[in-house]
Design an enzyme around this catalytic site. Structure first.
Site, PDB file in Angstrom:
ATOM      1  N   ASN A 182      -3.061   0.128  -3.642  1.00 42.24           N
ATOM      2  CA  ASN A 182      -3.076  -0.954  -2.669  1.00 42.24           C
ATOM      3  C   ASN A 182      -3.446  -2.236  -3.390  1.00 42.24           C
ATOM      4  O   ASN A 182      -4.453  -2.279  -4.104  1.00 42.24           O
ATOM      5  CB  ASN A 182      -4.100  -0.655  -1.551  1.00 42.24           C
ATOM      6  N   TYR A 183      -2.627  -3.274  -3.226  1.00 37.39           N
ATOM      7  CA  TYR A 183      -2.946  -4.588  -3.787  1.00 37.39           C
ATOM      8  C   TYR A 183      -2.710  -5.631  -2.708  1.00 37.39           C
ATOM      9  O   TYR A 183      -1.654  -5.651  -2.077  1.00 37.39           O
ATOM     10  CB  TYR A 183      -2.116  -4.858  -5.048  1.00 37.39           C
ATOM     11  N   ARG A 184      -3.695  -6.491  -2.481  1.00 35.59           N
ATOM     12  CA  ARG A 184      -3.669  -7.376  -1.323  1.00 35.59           C
ATOM     13  C   ARG A 184      -4.258  -8.754  -1.639  1.00 35.59           C
ATOM     14  O   ARG A 184      -4.995  -8.932  -2.607  1.00 35.59           O
ATOM     15  CB  ARG A 184      -4.454  -6.734  -0.173  1.00 35.59           C
TER      16      ARG A 184
ATOM     17  N   GLY B  11      -3.203  -4.591  18.723  1.00 35.36           N
ATOM     18  CA  GLY B  11      -1.992  -5.080  18.075  1.00 35.36           C
ATOM     19  C   GLY B  11      -1.667  -4.403  16.761  1.00 35.36           C
ATOM     20  O   GLY B  11      -0.678  -4.739  16.120  1.00 35.36           O
ATOM     21  N   SER B  12      -2.486  -3.452  16.343  1.00 30.00           N
ATOM     22  CA  SER B  12      -2.239  -2.767  15.073  1.00 30.00           C
ATOM     23  C   SER B  12      -1.061  -1.805  15.217  1.00 30.00           C
ATOM     24  O   SER B  12      -0.799  -1.270  16.289  1.00 30.00           O
ATOM     25  CB  SER B  12      -3.471  -1.988  14.641  1.00 30.00           C
ATOM     26  N   ARG B  13      -0.371  -1.572  14.108  1.00 30.36           N
ATOM     27  CA  ARG B  13       0.760  -0.643  14.103  1.00 30.36           C
ATOM     28  C   ARG B  13       0.257   0.721  13.639  1.00 30.36           C
ATOM     29  O   ARG B  13       0.063   0.964  12.443  1.00 30.36           O
ATOM     30  CB  ARG B  13       1.871  -1.153  13.192  1.00 30.36           C
TER      31      ARG B  13
ATOM     32  N   HIS C 146      -2.368   7.012  -4.839  1.00 30.06           N
ATOM     33  CA  HIS C 146      -2.543   5.949  -3.848  1.00 30.06           C
ATOM     34  C   HIS C 146      -2.738   4.631  -4.584  1.00 30.06           C
ATOM     35  O   HIS C 146      -3.412   4.574  -5.621  1.00 30.06           O
ATOM     36  CB  HIS C 146      -3.775   6.223  -2.981  1.00 30.06           C
TER      37      HIS C 146
ATOM     38  N   SER D  93       0.840  -1.195   0.000  1.00 35.41           N
ATOM     39  CA  SER D  93       0.000   0.000   0.000  1.00 35.41           C
ATOM     40  C   SER D  93       0.873   1.241   0.000  1.00 35.41           C
ATOM     41  O   SER D  93       1.911   1.277   0.650  1.00 35.41           O
ATOM     42  CB  SER D  93      -0.902   0.005   1.236  1.00 35.41           C
TER      43      SER D  93
END
Length: 454
Positions: free
Chosen positions: A261-263, A412-414, A259, A245
């Site tokens: 994002n590939y997931r 727990g997310s950054r 922008h 991303s």
């Protein structure tokens, strides 16, 4: 007027860059030839690398200048000051789980047009990894053992995409990315590459995440609400999610924000079977309308889509316009691009091939636009308008973006990676409305009434 200084260690590269930009403009106006047909462009020489954290810099563009304030209600563009800013939207675990919150089904035709053969890069995993910004998130030995699996192939693709894009931005800016590896206690980790206060980019971020573990009940509930049928063993659903991303915020208001994002998401059910799907997209957020730029950006994406299905571009372009809509403002965030989610047809191989084609457009759809406007001057008034538009960007990301919202609420997310998409600076003016007949009003009209650019 801006004073432009070219500092180049490679005169040939600089000259070639100019030729490619000339080809870009002329090709759009007349022959229709792709602006990327110039095979000696610096954009096509960014990939080779032989060591970890290698840095290529064949040409640097440095500019300095002052900006004067133009009168209100102008109808002509003021001088453009060089500079562009980049910000990266990171998809840490929250980013991926959050996108899982957007399970609008894509209506895919079962008949797919023939696509060109796109082979995997040759060479062993270790050899291919040498060109990355950092060693992969997953241990190289493990990647080699299961190099034929989709999880490995997708991780290699997102690592390549991160490296290619970062190196292209380093060449045009002259700066270097800070490479920040991080781990997630619940499983997996990521690589955040950030460049701030550069000559061209105010903030640029390109993030890779590869995370795994068990879905929280909240995440599973959201997925089920979007039509997913999930049956876990003893209430547990093992998952693996990965993606790349990026958000780029330039200094120069005549270089747009981009922008992408590939997931890839994979869930194992109680019987051992796996559900999988892909998602992603690329979109452009200019401060001023430039029809040639809009055509180039959208046409590059359309050509990638058309390799796989004639309806992909029109469908995913409409989806993009709907998704990046700021409801409380009644306008889109930018001029769109493509957006898709929950892509699990017609087959895993063909879906991956499509995602690979899209990921390979991130440099050619954006960098020619950057080079074209690199030395444009700008006025203080135009810079103020850029700051107002950035405010709208922040509003969408914090109010509507599912990835950001879910990430901020997920343990727990950054956080640094999640908020990497925000610009260094923005502006909110009370009851701001551009005067009729101005370039700012033209931009606002395009955002309130999305257009077909190809």
């Amino acid at each position: 007027m801006a004073t432009i200084v070219f500092c180049s260690v490679n005169k040939t590269a600089r000259t070639t860059a100019r030729r490619c930009l000339s080809s870009y403009s002329k090709g759009l106006a007349s022959s229709g030839e792709s602006p990327l047909s110039c095979t000696h462009s610096p954009l096509t020489t960014l990939l080779p690398s032989t060591r970890w954290f290698s840095r290529g810099s064949s040409v640097r563009f440095m500019s300095h200048g002052t900006a004067g304030r133009a009168g209100a209600g102008r109808t002509r563009r003021g001088a453009l000051l060089s500079g562009a800013a980049a910000v990266t939207a990171a998809a840490a675990v929250a980013g991926f789980l959050a996108n899982a919150n957007h399970f609008q089904r894509a209506e895919m035709a079962t008949k797919v047009s023939p696509i060109s053969e796109e082979k995997e890069p040759e060479g062993e995993i270790l050899e291919r990894c040498r060109g990355f910004m950092s060693p992969p998130v997953t241990d190289i030995g493990e990647l080699q053992e299961r190099k034929g699996e989709m999880r490995t192939r997708m991780e290699m693709l997102i690592m390549h995409t991160q490296a290619d894009f970062c190196k292209a931005l380093e060449v045009v800016d002259g700066g270097t990315f800070k490479v920040d590896r991080w781990q997630r206690n619940e499983g997996g980790g990521g690589i955040s590459c950030v460049m701030q206060d550069g000559k061209v980019f105010e903030k640029a971020g390109v993030n890779v995440s590869v995370v795994f573990g068990y879905l929280t009940e909240e995440a599973a509930k959201q997925m089920r609400s979007r039509g997913k049928v999930l049956k876990g063993k003893d209430g547990k659903l093992p998952f693996c999610a990965m993606g790349v991303s990026s958000v780029i915020h330039p200094k120069n208001p005549h270089i747009p924000t981009v922008h992408f994002n590939y997931r890839y998401f994979e869930i194992e059910e109680e019987d051992g079977s796996k559900q999988w799907w892909f998602g992603g997209g690329t979109d452009l957020t200019p401060v001023y309308i430039n029809k040639e730029d809009a055509f180039h950006f959208h046409n590059t994406l359309k050509e990638a889509c058309d390799k796989h299905h004639s309806q992909y571009y029109p469908n995913f372009k409409k989806w993009c316009d709907r998704y990046f809509y700021i409801q409380h403002r009644g306008e889109t965030r930018g001029i769109g691009g493509i957006f898709f989610d929950d892509l699990d047809s017609p087959s895993q191989e063909e879906a991956f091939s499509f995602v690979k084609s899209c990921a390979r457009t991130v440099v050619p759809c954006y960098l020619p636009i950057v080079y074209k406007h690199l030395n444009d001057s700008f006025t203080e008034e135009e810079k103020d308008w850029q700051q107002v538009r950035r405010g709208r960007y922040v509003e969408f990301n914090l109010v509507y973006d599912r990835g950001v919202k879910f990430g901020l609420a997920t343990p727990g997310s950054r956080i640094e990676s999640i908020l990497m998409s925000l610009p260094l600076s923005a502006r909110w003016e009370y009851m701001h409305e551009p005067a009729k007949g101005t370039l700012e009003a033209e931009m606002l009209e395009a955002l309130r009434n999305p257009k077909e650019w190809v």
